[in-house]
Write a protein that holds these residues in place. Structure first.
Motif, mmCIF file in Angstrom:
data_model
loop_
_atom_site.group_PDB
_atom_site.id
_atom_site.type_symbol
_atom_site.label_atom_id
_atom_site.label_comp_id
_atom_site.label_asym_id
_atom_site.label_seq_id
_atom_site.Cartn_x
_atom_site.Cartn_y
_atom_site.Cartn_z
ATOM 1 N N GLN A 135 4.582 -25.137 24.663
ATOM 2 C CA GLN A 135 4.997 -26.417 24.110
ATOM 3 C C GLN A 135 6.382 -26.805 24.607
ATOM 4 O O GLN A 135 7.179 -25.950 24.974
ATOM 5 C CB GLN A 135 5.025 -26.365 22.583
ATOM 6 N N SER A 136 6.618 -28.092 24.585
ATOM 7 C CA SER A 136 7.938 -28.643 24.865
ATOM 8 C C SER A 136 8.170 -29.779 23.889
ATOM 9 O O SER A 136 7.224 -30.452 23.482
ATOM 10 C CB SER A 136 8.011 -29.178 26.294
ATOM 11 N N GLN A 137 9.411 -29.983 23.523
ATOM 12 C CA GLN A 137 9.759 -31.117 22.666
ATOM 13 C C GLN A 137 10.370 -32.206 23.529
ATOM 14 O O GLN A 137 11.314 -31.956 24.278
ATOM 15 C CB GLN A 137 10.732 -30.703 21.572
ATOM 16 N N ALA A 138 9.802 -33.389 23.427
ATOM 17 C CA ALA A 138 10.333 -34.555 24.128
ATOM 18 C C ALA A 138 10.907 -35.497 23.074
ATOM 19 O O ALA A 138 10.247 -35.797 22.085
ATOM 20 C CB ALA A 138 9.241 -35.248 24.922
ATOM 21 N N SER A 139 12.136 -35.935 23.297
ATOM 22 C CA SER A 139 12.816 -36.815 22.342
ATOM 23 C C SER A 139 13.203 -38.115 23.023
ATOM 24 O O SER A 139 13.645 -38.122 24.172
ATOM 25 C CB SER A 139 14.053 -36.120 21.774
ATOM 26 N N VAL A 140 13.022 -39.212 22.296
ATOM 27 C CA VAL A 140 13.239 -40.549 22.836
ATOM 28 C C VAL A 140 14.054 -41.361 21.836
ATOM 29 O O VAL A 140 13.786 -41.305 20.630
ATOM 30 C CB VAL A 140 11.881 -41.259 23.073
ATOM 31 N N THR A 141 15.011 -42.125 22.326
ATOM 32 C CA THR A 141 15.752 -43.055 21.485
ATOM 33 C C THR A 141 14.835 -44.209 21.091
ATOM 34 O O THR A 141 14.087 -44.717 21.923
ATOM 35 C CB THR A 141 16.973 -43.611 22.239
ATOM 36 N N ILE A 142 14.895 -44.590 19.825
ATOM 37 C CA ILE A 142 14.129 -45.742 19.336
ATOM 38 C C ILE A 142 15.125 -46.876 19.101
ATOM 39 O O ILE A 142 16.134 -46.695 18.424
ATOM 40 C CB ILE A 142 13.379 -45.412 18.036
ATOM 41 N N GLY A 161 6.438 -32.846 19.769
ATOM 42 C CA GLY A 161 6.110 -31.533 20.287
ATOM 43 C C GLY A 161 4.838 -31.662 21.100
ATOM 44 O O GLY A 161 3.773 -31.986 20.566
ATOM 45 N N VAL A 162 4.941 -31.452 22.400
ATOM 46 C CA VAL A 162 3.807 -31.646 23.308
ATOM 47 C C VAL A 162 3.205 -30.290 23.651
ATOM 48 O O VAL A 162 3.915 -29.372 24.089
ATOM 49 C CB VAL A 162 4.243 -32.384 24.583
ATOM 50 N N ASN A 163 1.895 -30.175 23.456
ATOM 51 C CA ASN A 163 1.153 -28.980 23.816
ATOM 52 C C ASN A 163 0.859 -29.049 25.311
ATOM 53 O O ASN A 163 -0.036 -29.767 25.737
ATOM 54 C CB ASN A 163 -0.146 -28.905 23.005
ATOM 55 N N VAL A 164 1.640 -28.317 26.102
ATOM 56 C CA VAL A 164 1.559 -28.390 27.555
ATOM 57 C C VAL A 164 0.171 -27.979 28.045
ATOM 58 O O VAL A 164 -0.358 -28.547 29.005
ATOM 59 C CB VAL A 164 2.656 -27.518 28.201
#
Length: 193
Positions: free
Chosen positions: A166-173, A187-190
């Motif tokens: 897994q990796s966590q991707a974070s984005v400004t809203i 949390g993306v399941n690679v």
């Protein structure tokens, strides 16, 4: 002269090696960034997301760091305790329901989702997080803290409970005016990409 040439070649080799490592890491993280850009970003301007963040930003505008720490402490106690009133309040809100639906519709690509306000406090989430305040963590600082349109993809790690990569991707809203108001971490399941 030989020493200068040797030193130059050694420096070039070091740069090539460090760049190669960086490029290899970027190549591993690119599919995650692509997935977030194509499948997550389109729903970040949904009114349920924007309005929930705005409402919490207004409610939390005057919180001092001591207040934030107290809220985080209460949340952490609820994670390990029998009283889950604060956690249940967040998990039961409209934004959390929206995030739970997005997670379910991802066909296993999303392991978790949580949205944070301008202070880094949870606004909504698909699953309970271990803490309430994310403001002291890279996921918040490298997304919201980096400004509009920021995307931060963290290193790929093996999740001990699921054994999935897994990796966590974070984005400004940002709001409709383009002003950053909060952030989301997915949390993306690679293995599912």
């Amino acid at each position: 002269m030989k020493k200068v040439v040797s030193a130059f070649l050694l420096a070039c080799t070091a740069i090539a090696v460090s760049t190669g490592v960086s490029m290899a890491q970027d190549a591993k993280l690119a599919p995650i960034s692509d997935y977030v850009t194509s499948d997550v970003k389109p729903w970040l301007n949904d009114p349920v997301v924007i309005e929930a963040i705005k409402a919490q930003n207004a409610a939390n505008a005057n919180l001092a760091q001591g207040d934030i720490d107290a809220l985080d402490k209460k949340w952490r106690a609820e994670v390990d305790g029998s009283d889950h009133s604060m956690i249940d309040g967040v998990l039961g809100n409209a934004l959390s329901k929206f995030l739970q639906e997005k997670k379910a519709a991802s066909n296993g690509k999303i392991a978790e989702i949580f949205v944070m306000d301008a202070k880094g406090l949870n606004v909504g989430q698909s699953d309970p997080t271990s803490d309430y305040w994310q403001g002291d963590e890279g996921k918040f600082q490298k997304s919201f803290g980096a400004g509009k349109d920021a995307v931060f993809v963290d290193d790929i790690e093996k999740d001990e409970s699921t054994q999935a990569l897994q990796s966590q991707a974070s984005v400004t809203i940002s709001d409709e005016k383009g002003t950053p108001i909060g952030a989301i971490t997915v949390g993306v399941n690679v293995d599912a990409l």
